[in-house]
Design an enzyme around this catalytic site. Structure first.
Site, mmCIF file in Angstrom:
data_model
loop_
_atom_site.group_PDB
_atom_site.id
_atom_site.type_symbol
_atom_site.label_atom_id
_atom_site.label_comp_id
_atom_site.label_asym_id
_atom_site.label_seq_id
_atom_site.Cartn_x
_atom_site.Cartn_y
_atom_site.Cartn_z
ATOM 1 N N CYS A 248 -33.022 -26.697 -71.019
ATOM 2 C CA CYS A 248 -32.334 -26.492 -72.291
ATOM 3 C C CYS A 248 -32.131 -27.813 -73.025
ATOM 4 C CB CYS A 248 -31.013 -25.763 -72.089
ATOM 5 S SG CYS A 248 -29.921 -26.508 -70.863
ATOM 6 N N HIS A 249 -32.206 -28.927 -72.310
ATOM 7 C CA HIS A 249 -32.071 -30.228 -72.964
ATOM 8 C C HIS A 249 -33.249 -30.521 -73.891
ATOM 9 C CE1 HIS A 249 -34.270 -30.845 -69.158
ATOM 10 N NE2 HIS A 249 -34.942 -31.770 -69.821
#
Length: 281
Positions: A248-249
């Site tokens: 998700c980064h």
């Protein structure tokens, strides 16, 4: 307390302070200036920095700047329709050779973890203390606690499955954790995805982004067939329980802003920089 990779935890604390120093002193801060600000000799600082990042501090500084996210969007933006062919089969992706996953059924997800045994343990990681949870089928959660603190991270992650039975057993999880963070190179890391149907679609799309590359929230929305649901997609990204492995980064705003990160923006910046350095080293 975290019991694995103690040096990695120490190195991340140095990196966290380095990010703060670079933000305050500017990207052209010299090695001597950074080392002095942290009370270290230049040689010691460079040794720790290079061991963690894979490249020298001078080379790494460009990845830590606040404007780097915008550069990533222009130079390493991934269109997810082609990411499967160019990313998962390529050597650039960090985990493509050993990640496999399956998802909990929607019916079981609605039960809030009832009847599920989840093992948990604390580990040191390249990004600070990490709480790892997993079932017999694979890792179901990774939380980074360097910003929120261990108690808050623990309550956050375990509250997602309120009816599950939780058992502290880091030894059960350790082989998967070592592979996940590169301590052990062979074998695979199984993931067990526990989420709503919408969340699962978003998380599976995230896993098609190659390491060192990024995408946007709007691109994720387009990829799952919901182009107008950018906000809902952003929420699903933020609720991803398996940090780092479900990347998700790598989701950024179209404007070039970092967007949010559940475990703290300094951690997101450090992970993006760490991955970029390894791709280019």
């Amino acid at each position: 307390m975290p019991e694995d990779l103690p040096q990695e935890g120490y190195h991340f604390q140095v990196m966290r302070r380095a990010i703060e120093m670079i933000d305050g002193m500017g990207e052209h801060a010299t090695l001597d200036e950074l080392a002095s600000a942290m009370g270290m000799s230049p040689a010691h600082f460079q040794r720790i920095f290079t061991r963690w990042a894979g490249v020298s501090p001078k080379r790494f500084q460009q990845y830590l700047t606040l404007g780097y996210a915008k550069a990533l969007l222009s130079e390493r933006f991934t269109t997810l329709q082609t990411a499967h062919a160019t990313g998962l089969s390529g050597s650039g992706r960090l985990h493509d050779l050993f990640l496999r996953w399956e998802a909990m059924s929607p019916g079981d997800y609605a039960k809030g973890g009832a009847g599920l045994t989840i093992f948990w343990g604390w580990f040191e990681s390249p990004f600070g203390p990490a709480l790892v949870t997993g079932t017999a089928k694979g890792i179901c959660g990774i939380a980074f606690a360097s910003e929120s603190g261990e108690e808050a991270a623990f309550e956050d992650l375990l509250s997602r499955w309120p009816k599950a039975d939780f058992v502290e057993d880091p030894m059960f999880l350790r082989p998967w954790v070592h592979r996940a963070f590169g301590v052990q190179q062979d074998g695979e890391v199984p993931l067990f995805l526990i989420g709503s149907p919408m969340q699962l679609k978003v998380w599976e799309a995230l896993m098609r982004i190659p390491s060192g590359h990024v995408t946007s929230y709007s691109e994720l929305a387009n990829n799952i067939g919901k182009p107008k649901a950018v906000r809902a997609v952003g929420t699903a990204v933020g609720r991803n329980p398996i940090s780092f492995l479900i990347p998700c980064h790598r989701a950024l705003r179209k404007s070039g802003g970092l967007g949010g990160y559940h475990w703290g923006l300094p951690v997101k910046r450090a992970i993006l920089a760490w991955e970029a350095a390894r791709v280019e080293a």
